[in-house]
Every structure is written in C-alpha cells, then in structure tokens.
Design a protein around this motif. Sequence first.
Motif, PDB file in Angstrom:
ATOM      1  N   LEU A  40     -62.817   7.699 -35.251  1.00 13.72           N
ATOM      2  CA  LEU A  40     -62.739   7.403 -33.824  1.00 13.72           C
ATOM      3  C   LEU A  40     -62.857   5.908 -33.566  1.00 13.72           C
ATOM      4  CD1 LEU A  40     -64.804  10.303 -32.226  1.00 13.72           C
ATOM      5  CD2 LEU A  40     -62.374   9.820 -31.900  1.00 13.72           C
ATOM      6  N   ARG A  41     -63.754   5.250 -34.280  1.00  9.48           N
ATOM      7  CA  ARG A  41     -63.904   3.805 -34.142  1.00  9.48           C
ATOM      8  C   ARG A  41     -62.596   3.100 -34.483  1.00  9.48           C
ATOM      9  NH1 ARG A  41     -67.040   1.559 -38.746  1.00  9.48           N
ATOM     10  NH2 ARG A  41     -64.963   1.833 -39.619  1.00  9.48           N
ATOM     11  N   ASP A  42     -61.980   3.524 -35.599  1.00  4.86           N
ATOM     12  CA  ASP A  42     -60.719   2.917 -36.016  1.00  4.86           C
ATOM     13  C   ASP A  42     -59.612   3.170 -34.998  1.00  4.86           C
ATOM     14  OD1 ASP A  42     -62.008   2.003 -38.249  1.00  4.86           O
ATOM     15  OD2 ASP A  42     -61.191   3.554 -39.592  1.00  4.86           O
ATOM     16  N   LEU A  43     -59.560   4.377 -34.445  1.00  5.13           N
ATOM     17  CA  LEU A  43     -58.552   4.690 -33.425  1.00  5.13           C
ATOM     18  C   LEU A  43     -58.735   3.818 -32.192  1.00  5.13           C
ATOM     19  CD1 LEU A  43     -58.308   8.576 -33.588  1.00  5.13           C
ATOM     20  CD2 LEU A  43     -56.495   6.930 -34.107  1.00  5.13           C
ATOM     21  N   ARG A  44     -59.970   3.657 -31.758  1.00  7.69           N
ATOM     22  CA  ARG A  44     -60.233   2.820 -30.582  1.00  7.69           C
ATOM     23  C   ARG A  44     -59.866   1.364 -30.848  1.00  7.69           C
ATOM     24  NH1 ARG A  44     -65.409   5.932 -30.289  1.00  7.69           N
ATOM     25  NH2 ARG A  44     -65.051   7.535 -28.725  1.00  7.69           N
ATOM     26  N   ARG A  45     -60.192   0.904 -32.034  1.00 10.99           N
ATOM     27  CA  ARG A  45     -59.905  -0.487 -32.390  1.00 10.99           C
ATOM     28  C   ARG A  45     -58.397  -0.740 -32.465  1.00 10.99           C
ATOM     29  NH1 ARG A  45     -62.337  -1.627 -37.776  1.00 10.99           N
ATOM     30  NH2 ARG A  45     -60.446  -0.549 -38.446  1.00 10.99           N
ATOM     31  N   ASP A  46     -57.636   0.217 -32.970  1.00 11.35           N
ATOM     32  CA  ASP A  46     -56.193   0.052 -33.154  1.00 11.35           C
ATOM     33  C   ASP A  46     -55.379   0.463 -31.928  1.00 11.35           C
ATOM     34  OD1 ASP A  46     -56.803  -0.812 -35.676  1.00 11.35           O
ATOM     35  OD2 ASP A  46     -56.357   1.128 -36.636  1.00 11.35           O
ATOM     36  N   ALA A  47     -56.040   1.013 -30.914  1.00  9.20           N
ATOM     37  CA  ALA A  47     -55.300   1.529 -29.747  1.00  9.20           C
ATOM     38  C   ALA A  47     -54.697   0.379 -28.952  1.00  9.20           C
ATOM     39  CB  ALA A  47     -56.229   2.329 -28.853  1.00  9.20           C
ATOM     40  N   LEU A  48     -53.519   0.636 -28.421  1.00  8.33           N
ATOM     41  CA  LEU A  48     -52.839  -0.324 -27.568  1.00  8.33           C
ATOM     42  C   LEU A  48     -52.774   0.288 -26.170  1.00  8.33           C
ATOM     43  CD1 LEU A  48     -51.213  -2.914 -27.184  1.00  8.33           C
ATOM     44  CD2 LEU A  48     -49.178  -1.603 -27.802  1.00  8.33           C
ATOM     45  N   VAL A  49     -53.453  -0.343 -25.226  1.00  5.76           N
ATOM     46  CA  VAL A  49     -53.495   0.179 -23.871  1.00  5.76           C
ATOM     47  C   VAL A  49     -52.657  -0.717 -22.976  1.00  5.76           C
ATOM     48  CG1 VAL A  49     -55.021   0.748 -21.927  1.00  5.76           C
ATOM     49  CG2 VAL A  49     -55.815   1.057 -24.276  1.00  5.76           C
TER      50      VAL A  49
END
Length: 72
Positions: free
Chosen positions: A60-69
């Motif tokens: 989840l941490r990695d997903l949040r860090r890599d997310a493009l909003v």
Amino acid sequence: MILPLQVGQVTQPFGSVEDGVRVLVLCGRDDPKDAYEPSVEQVQNQLEEQRTNLRAQRMLRDLRRDALVEYR
C-alpha cells in the motif's frame, strides 16, 4: 518460611535483640494462574499473519508513493 503458612498465621520470631526481632504475618495469598502457552500452530499462524500484514502495508505504501493523481 512463608510457603507453608496459611492466611492469618505468623512466623516464628527471628533476628536478634540488637538488630530487632521480627515476625511476619501472612495477610493474603494470590496463587499464580496457570500460564497460557500457545501451541506451535498458533505461534506459526500469528507469525504468518504478521508477515502478511507487513507485506500488505509495504504494498500500500508503494502504491501511494507511485500513484499519479490528476485534478481537473
């Protein structure tokens, strides 16, 4: 000295006249409860669950860090 006494009983006097004579009175006793020891299976399951939760938190941490909003 205390172990064989019942609640309310007194020990024999001990000590010396110079240092002081003492007696002990047993006012109450809390016997230890049987210790709960988890089985090997329970410990393994707990460790596996902890590892799974840690891995999920990392993902989840990695997903949040890599997310493009994008805001529009």
